[in-house]
Design a protein around this motif. Structure first.
Motif, PDB file in Angstrom:
ATOM      1  N   ALA B   6       0.851  -1.191   0.000  1.00 50.30           N
ATOM      2  CA  ALA B   6       0.000   0.000   0.000  1.00 50.30           C
ATOM      3  C   ALA B   6       0.880   1.232   0.000  1.00 50.30           C
ATOM      4  O   ALA B   6       1.902   1.279   0.662  1.00 50.30           O
ATOM      5  N   ALA B   7       0.509   2.210  -0.812  1.00 54.55           N
ATOM      6  CA  ALA B   7       1.269   3.455  -0.815  1.00 54.55           C
ATOM      7  C   ALA B   7       1.197   4.048   0.580  1.00 54.55           C
ATOM      8  O   ALA B   7       0.177   3.986   1.229  1.00 54.55           O
ATOM      9  N   ARG B   8       2.324   4.604   1.010  1.00 57.28           N
ATOM     10  CA  ARG B   8       2.333   5.158   2.349  1.00 57.28           C
ATOM     11  C   ARG B   8       2.201   6.660   2.268  1.00 57.28           C
ATOM     12  O   ARG B   8       3.136   7.336   1.840  1.00 57.28           O
ATOM     13  N   PRO B   9       1.074   7.196   2.664  1.00 56.01           N
ATOM     14  CA  PRO B   9       0.977   8.640   2.681  1.00 56.01           C
ATOM     15  C   PRO B   9       1.965   9.187   3.704  1.00 56.01           C
ATOM     16  O   PRO B   9       2.111   8.618   4.787  1.00 56.01           O
ATOM     17  N   ALA B  10       2.669  10.225   3.310  1.00 51.33           N
ATOM     18  CA  ALA B  10       3.680  10.763   4.217  1.00 51.33           C
ATOM     19  C   ALA B  10       3.023  11.619   5.279  1.00 51.33           C
ATOM     20  O   ALA B  10       2.910  12.819   5.158  1.00 51.33           O
ATOM     21  N   LEU B 123       4.761  18.067  -6.503  1.00 50.24           N
ATOM     22  CA  LEU B 123       5.227  17.626  -5.188  1.00 50.24           C
ATOM     23  C   LEU B 123       4.402  18.284  -4.080  1.00 50.24           C
ATOM     24  O   LEU B 123       4.083  17.664  -3.073  1.00 50.24           O
ATOM     25  N   GLU B 124       4.048  19.549  -4.289  1.00 47.27           N
ATOM     26  CA  GLU B 124       3.212  20.234  -3.289  1.00 47.27           C
ATOM     27  C   GLU B 124       1.856  19.559  -3.184  1.00 47.27           C
ATOM     28  O   GLU B 124       1.304  19.377  -2.101  1.00 47.27           O
ATOM     29  N   VAL B 125       1.306  19.180  -4.348  1.00 45.36           N
ATOM     30  CA  VAL B 125       0.002  18.502  -4.347  1.00 45.36           C
ATOM     31  C   VAL B 125       0.130  17.146  -3.654  1.00 45.36           C
ATOM     32  O   VAL B 125      -0.693  16.772  -2.828  1.00 45.36           O
ATOM     33  N   ARG B 126       1.207  16.445  -3.988  1.00 43.27           N
ATOM     34  CA  ARG B 126       1.425  15.128  -3.365  1.00 43.27           C
ATOM     35  C   ARG B 126       1.540  15.269  -1.849  1.00 43.27           C
ATOM     36  O   ARG B 126       0.980  14.477  -1.098  1.00 43.27           O
ATOM     37  N   SER B 127       2.258  16.279  -1.414  1.00 40.57           N
ATOM     38  CA  SER B 127       2.422  16.488   0.027  1.00 40.57           C
ATOM     39  C   SER B 127       1.085  16.828   0.689  1.00 40.57           C
ATOM     40  O   SER B 127       0.839  16.454   1.835  1.00 40.57           O
ATOM     41  N   ALA B 128       0.246  17.537  -0.048  1.00 41.65           N
ATOM     42  CA  ALA B 128      -1.052  17.937   0.517  1.00 41.65           C
ATOM     43  C   ALA B 128      -1.982  16.740   0.708  1.00 41.65           C
ATOM     44  O   ALA B 128      -2.943  16.818   1.485  1.00 41.65           O
ATOM     45  N   VAL B 129      -1.714  15.657   0.031  1.00 43.20           N
ATOM     46  CA  VAL B 129      -2.581  14.469   0.154  1.00 43.20           C
ATOM     47  C   VAL B 129      -2.549  13.933   1.582  1.00 43.20           C
ATOM     48  O   VAL B 129      -3.583  13.555   2.143  1.00 43.20           O
ATOM     49  N   SER B 130      -1.364  13.937   2.199  1.00 45.17           N
ATOM     50  CA  SER B 130      -1.282  13.381   3.553  1.00 45.17           C
ATOM     51  C   SER B 130      -2.105  14.200   4.537  1.00 45.17           C
ATOM     52  O   SER B 130      -2.625  13.671   5.515  1.00 45.17           O
ATOM     53  N   ALA B 131      -2.236  15.501   4.256  1.00 43.58           N
ATOM     54  CA  ALA B 131      -2.999  16.369   5.164  1.00 43.58           C
ATOM     55  C   ALA B 131      -4.501  16.093   5.099  1.00 43.58           C
ATOM     56  O   ALA B 131      -5.255  16.564   5.943  1.00 43.58           O
ATOM     57  N   CYS B 136      -8.910   9.303   3.111  1.00 44.36           N
ATOM     58  CA  CYS B 136      -8.551   9.958   1.841  1.00 44.36           C
ATOM     59  C   CYS B 136      -7.098   9.684   1.436  1.00 44.36           C
ATOM     60  O   CYS B 136      -6.824   9.363   0.272  1.00 44.36           O
ATOM     61  N   ALA B 137      -6.185   9.832   2.387  1.00 47.70           N
ATOM     62  CA  ALA B 137      -4.764   9.757   2.018  1.00 47.70           C
ATOM     63  C   ALA B 137      -4.428   8.416   1.367  1.00 47.70           C
ATOM     64  O   ALA B 137      -3.784   8.372   0.306  1.00 47.70           O
ATOM     65  N   THR B 138      -4.882   7.340   1.983  1.00 48.68           N
ATOM     66  CA  THR B 138      -4.570   6.016   1.426  1.00 48.68           C
ATOM     67  C   THR B 138      -5.304   5.783   0.111  1.00 48.68           C
ATOM     68  O   THR B 138      -4.722   5.266  -0.858  1.00 48.68           O
ATOM     69  N   ARG B 167     -15.280   8.132  -2.379  1.00 51.65           N
ATOM     70  CA  ARG B 167     -14.158   8.711  -1.613  1.00 51.65           C
ATOM     71  C   ARG B 167     -13.261   9.537  -2.513  1.00 51.65           C
ATOM     72  O   ARG B 167     -12.820  10.633  -2.136  1.00 51.65           O
ATOM     73  N   ILE B 168     -12.981   9.007  -3.684  1.00 51.97           N
ATOM     74  CA  ILE B 168     -12.077   9.739  -4.589  1.00 51.97           C
ATOM     75  C   ILE B 168     -12.680  11.093  -4.952  1.00 51.97           C
ATOM     76  O   ILE B 168     -11.998  12.120  -4.942  1.00 51.97           O
ATOM     77  N   SER B 169     -13.968  11.094  -5.254  1.00 50.17           N
ATOM     78  CA  SER B 169     -14.625  12.363  -5.581  1.00 50.17           C
ATOM     79  C   SER B 169     -14.528  13.344  -4.415  1.00 50.17           C
ATOM     80  O   SER B 169     -14.117  14.502  -4.581  1.00 50.17           O
ATOM     81  N   ARG B 170     -14.897  12.843  -3.242  1.00 49.23           N
ATOM     82  CA  ARG B 170     -14.927  13.716  -2.062  1.00 49.23           C
ATOM     83  C   ARG B 170     -13.502  14.202  -1.729  1.00 49.23           C
ATOM     84  O   ARG B 170     -13.288  15.387  -1.452  1.00 49.23           O
ATOM     85  N   CYS B 171     -12.556  13.284  -1.798  1.00 53.26           N
ATOM     86  CA  CYS B 171     -11.180  13.635  -1.405  1.00 53.26           C
ATOM     87  C   CYS B 171     -10.549  14.601  -2.416  1.00 53.26           C
ATOM     88  O   CYS B 171      -9.800  15.503  -2.035  1.00 53.26           O
ATOM     89  N   LEU B 172     -10.856  14.399  -3.692  1.00 51.14           N
ATOM     90  CA  LEU B 172     -10.325  15.311  -4.717  1.00 51.14           C
ATOM     91  C   LEU B 172     -10.845  16.725  -4.499  1.00 51.14           C
ATOM     92  O   LEU B 172     -10.110  17.701  -4.638  1.00 51.14           O
ATOM     93  N   ARG B 173     -12.128  16.805  -4.171  1.00 50.03           N
ATOM     94  CA  ARG B 173     -12.710  18.136  -3.932  1.00 50.03           C
ATOM     95  C   ARG B 173     -12.024  18.805  -2.745  1.00 50.03           C
ATOM     96  O   ARG B 173     -11.680  19.985  -2.777  1.00 50.03           O
TER      97      ARG B 173
END
Lengths: 130, 190
Positions: B6-10, B123-131, B136-138, B167-173
């Protein structure tokens, strides 16, 4: 769809799936703008995919191996007995230090005299990367 | 699709400077965190910034990791770590190209900085995923970073496909809104 507009969920799903624009988008500036903004986020997300897992594992293992080698070299510099052992039984010394006895490491330890702090750096790339 | 972990959200919010300091103290977990945070960026600089093949990008990545370790003591902490790291990877990629003599460096120079600049936004967008927090992050990481289909994400997480799609829809928003927020604040401050 409210007042003919696409819902936020529909816009997000459309951006994520890469599907074709519904007819409404062509005539609605609001939906078009929202969709474009969502697609920019999706494009950024897709721009940095995970590298192969084995690369991550190798990068993490490198740090550990490098630290072990540096630690061993410090001990070799301080300990003549260990240095003597390393020159005759380098494989055993490397294994005891938790290091894979690669040809370069074996040769360096057999040499004995050349042990210095710079050795880890010189050997690191080709000897320690998995 | 090859099986992947599983991808590890930072989720680690430790600053880069603190991670570097911990690496210099020999803390393995700090190095792991640094690699988790920046490996995708480093790899993308090689593969997209310089349009290298996967094999070539892997060579550059490994060389850059060695340089990163060697150079950590030289990173003063004064500038942005990401910029310093970018220079490390770019230097490793140029060295690779010189070694391979695949194409003369002048052909590489003009387009490459723009492509790498784009990666910094990514990279900024990727970093924002963990927040975004969980789930959502996973979910976002598996779908977009590990490139699993929504059905594969569902199977991995043991939830219905519809749940993943929602989830993807909600998390993307949420992600889009979070990313716009700082820009909106900057704009409103004039």
């Amino acid at each position: 769809m409210k007042n003919g507009h696409l819902s936020p969920d529909q816009l997000a799903q459309l951006a994520a799936s890469g599907g074709e624009d519904p007819a409404h988008v062509a005539t609605c500036a609001t939906c078009r703008q929202e969709l474009a903004s969502m697609r920019r986020v999706v494009a950024d997300l897709r721009a940095l995919p995970d590298p192969p897992e084995r690369l991550l594992d190798a990068a993490k293992a490198y740090f550990r191996a490098r630290r072990r080698l540096e630690d061993l070299i410090e001990r070799l510099m301080d300990d003549p007995a260990l240095r003597a052992k390393a020159s005759t039984r380098p494989e055993a010394v490397l294994r005891e230090a938790g290091l894979e006895p690669t040809p370069e490491l074996l040769e360096a330890l057999r040499g004995g005299e050349g042990v210095s702090r710079d050795l880890a750096r010189r050997l690191a790339a080709k000897s320690l990367w998995g | 699709m090859s099986p992947r972990r599983a991808a590890r959200p930072a989720a680690d919010e430790t600053s880069d400077a603190d991670l570097v300091a911990a690496c210099l103290r020999g803390e393995e977990r700090a190095w792991d965190a640094l690699i988790d945070r920046y490996a995708a960026y480093m790899y993308a600089v090689a593969i997209r910034g310089f349009r290298l093949s996967q094999d070539a990008a892997e060579d550059v990545f490994s060389d850059a990791c060695v340089r990163l370790y060697d150079g950590l003591r030289g990173y003063s902490g004064a500038g942005e770590f990401r910029s310093w790291l970018r220079a490390v990877v770019v230097s490793a990629a140029r060295e690779y190209l010189r070694r391979e003599a695949r194409r003369p460096p002048p052909e590489v120079e003009p387009a490459e900085p723009d492509r790498i600049d784009e990666l910094e936004t990514a990279l900024e967008v990727r970093s924002a995923v963990s927040a975004l927090g969980e789930p959502c992050a996973t979910t976002v990481s598996l779908h977009f970073f590990a490139d699993l289909t929504q059905a594969e994400v569902a199977s991995r997480l043991g939830v219905p496909s519809g749940t993943v799609a929602a989830r993807i829809s909600r998390c993307l928003r949420r992600l889009r809104d979070n990313l716009q927020e700082p820009a909106a604040r900057r704009t409103s401050r004039g």
